[in-house]
Design a protein around this motif. Structure first.
Motif, mmCIF file in Angstrom:
data_model
loop_
_atom_site.group_PDB
_atom_site.id
_atom_site.type_symbol
_atom_site.label_atom_id
_atom_site.label_comp_id
_atom_site.label_asym_id
_atom_site.label_seq_id
_atom_site.Cartn_x
_atom_site.Cartn_y
_atom_site.Cartn_z
ATOM 1 N N GLY A 141 -8.892 1.841 -77.334
ATOM 2 C CA GLY A 141 -9.016 1.987 -75.974
ATOM 3 C C GLY A 141 -8.224 0.818 -75.421
ATOM 4 O O GLY A 141 -7.238 1.109 -74.537
ATOM 5 N N CYS A 142 -8.389 -0.369 -76.027
ATOM 6 C CA CYS A 142 -7.453 -1.303 -75.262
ATOM 7 C C CYS A 142 -5.966 -1.344 -75.418
ATOM 8 O O CYS A 142 -5.274 -1.841 -74.732
ATOM 9 N N SER A 143 -5.665 -0.726 -76.564
ATOM 10 C CA SER A 143 -4.367 -0.631 -76.902
ATOM 11 C C SER A 143 -3.583 0.467 -75.958
ATOM 12 O O SER A 143 -2.321 0.253 -75.753
ATOM 13 N N GLN A 144 -4.399 1.105 -75.035
ATOM 14 C CA GLN A 144 -3.524 1.874 -74.170
ATOM 15 C C GLN A 144 -2.793 0.961 -72.936
ATOM 16 O O GLN A 144 -1.965 1.272 -72.301
ATOM 17 N N THR A 202 -2.290 4.029 -79.221
ATOM 18 C CA THR A 202 -3.814 4.598 -79.785
ATOM 19 C C THR A 202 -3.795 5.258 -81.228
ATOM 20 O O THR A 202 -4.657 4.724 -81.982
ATOM 21 N N MET A 203 -2.635 6.004 -81.500
ATOM 22 C CA MET A 203 -2.843 6.633 -82.893
ATOM 23 C C MET A 203 -2.556 5.479 -83.646
ATOM 24 O O MET A 203 -2.843 5.509 -84.834
ATOM 25 N N SER A 204 -1.583 4.589 -83.429
ATOM 26 C CA SER A 204 -0.884 3.602 -84.415
ATOM 27 C C SER A 204 -2.289 2.672 -84.643
ATOM 28 O O SER A 204 -2.644 1.988 -85.830
ATOM 29 N N VAL A 220 -5.481 13.147 -88.494
ATOM 30 C CA VAL A 220 -6.041 14.014 -87.674
ATOM 31 C C VAL A 220 -7.053 13.386 -86.788
ATOM 32 O O VAL A 220 -7.200 13.556 -85.589
ATOM 33 N N ALA A 221 -7.925 12.405 -87.398
ATOM 34 C CA ALA A 221 -8.794 11.703 -86.624
ATOM 35 C C ALA A 221 -8.426 10.937 -85.493
ATOM 36 O O ALA A 221 -8.968 10.441 -84.410
ATOM 37 N N ALA A 222 -7.474 10.267 -86.046
ATOM 38 C CA ALA A 222 -6.565 9.271 -85.127
ATOM 39 C C ALA A 222 -6.006 10.047 -83.978
ATOM 40 O O ALA A 222 -6.250 9.417 -82.826
ATOM 41 N N THR A 223 -5.643 10.981 -84.260
ATOM 42 C CA THR A 223 -4.962 11.843 -83.123
ATOM 43 C C THR A 223 -5.984 12.414 -82.204
ATOM 44 O O THR A 223 -6.040 12.246 -80.840
ATOM 45 N N ARG A 224 -7.277 12.775 -82.853
ATOM 46 C CA ARG A 224 -8.403 13.306 -81.864
ATOM 47 C C ARG A 224 -8.904 12.108 -80.887
ATOM 48 O O ARG A 224 -9.452 12.444 -79.914
ATOM 49 N N LEU A 225 -9.045 11.054 -81.586
ATOM 50 C CA LEU A 225 -9.662 10.084 -80.995
ATOM 51 C C LEU A 225 -8.795 9.532 -79.987
ATOM 52 O O LEU A 225 -9.157 9.313 -78.648
ATOM 53 N N SER A 226 -7.350 9.517 -80.122
ATOM 54 C CA SER A 226 -6.340 9.288 -78.926
ATOM 55 C C SER A 226 -6.519 10.275 -77.915
ATOM 56 O O SER A 226 -6.448 10.051 -76.562
#
Length: 277
Positions: free
Chosen positions: A161-164, A179-181, A191-197
């Motif tokens: 969230g902070c990376s946004q 966020t994905m990075s 896929v989990a990284a993308t969905r969390l983003s």
């Protein structure tokens, strides 16, 4: 500039829809499109218009993930009433999304003059595109891709969230890319990284769009272009989300890294040649 035309609204809505959730920077691409169409990228009406049409893309995410959102919100409401329900991951995840959204809200309000002023520059966009591509490449290489969506924690949500904030301050860095990075560096699989983003982007971008709506109307943006740009953004974004989730399930982020470098380099060239300013 007191208004954006219907034709420009269609183009900008399509650009927003395609790029909002891809890790290539929707803000950067919008500013490039605005520059090519002769629209002043720092104009208050234009900045507000860009924030409002994001709501169309967010509505697409809400529609695409409707079942997940209903499940998570249902768990949250049940947890507010029943202590036993608070041990469920969905209940905790709902709170994590709320907590992880607070930093970008605080920074967004505090740094609004800076974001809409010196940082609203195509030179910043070009540099951020290239720097962000390096971060993404390193994250994809460093991450072990071994953790699924159910393995996420409060720490993961807060860091992602902070990376946004990087994308908020440096248009071109890309909210999705940041966020994905970050999620990949935390060893989440792609896929989990993308969905969390996606989930972390929904409240932040919706809030930004609603907040900017009054400014967009107040600075002279006509309602018809706003509505058309938002509708176009919704349709294109829905297709973009479906494609991205299928793509990251089988491919690395190398294609996005290369694309960002090419666009950033091209933008530097256009700026240096005086084609864009």
């Amino acid at each position: 500039m007191s208004a954006i035309s219907i034709g420009q609204a269609v183009v900008l809505g399509a650009v927003e829809g395609v790029t909002e959730f891809l890790p290539v920077s929707s803000t950067g691409h919008l500013k490039i499109a605005e520059g090519l169409m002769g629209i002043p990228v720092g104009d208050k009406t234009v900045v507000a218009f860009s924030a409002v049409i994001q709501v169309g893309a967010i509505a697409a995410a809400l529609a695409y993930f409707f079942k997940d959102i209903v499940r998570i919100m249902g768990a949250w409401f049940r947890g507010l009433r029943d202590r036993e329900e608070r041990y469920h991951h969905d209940y905790k995840f709902a709170w994590w999304v709320i907590y992880a959204t607070l930093p970008i809200v605080v920074v967004g309000l505090a740094a609004k003059p800076l974001i809409e002023g010196p940082l609203a520059s195509l030179w910043v966009v070009a540099g951020s595109l290239i720097v962000g591509s390096g971060v993404m490449w390193a994250a994809d290489r460093m991450g072990r891709h071994k953790r699924g969506e159910d393995d996420t924690s409060l720490k993961d949500a807060m860091l992602v969230g902070c990376s946004q904030i990087l994308a908020l301050l440096f248009p071109g860095f890309s909210r999705s890319g940041a966020t994905m990075s970050t999620a990949l560096m935390l060893d989440l699989e792609r896929v989990a990284a993308t969905r969390l983003s996606f989930f972390l982007g929904i409240p932040a971008l919706t809030g930004a769009g609603i907040y900017e709506l009054k400014d967009a109307i107040g600075t002279g943006a006509a309602l018809a272009p706003l509505a058309i740009g938002t509708v176009v953004s919704f349709g294109v974004a829905y297709a973009s989300i479906a494609w991205l989730l299928k793509f990251v399930a089988k491919h690395s982020f190398n294609s996005f890294v290369l694309y960002r470098i090419l666009v950033g380099g091209l933008l530097f060239g256009l700026l240096g040649a005086g084609v864009l300013s």
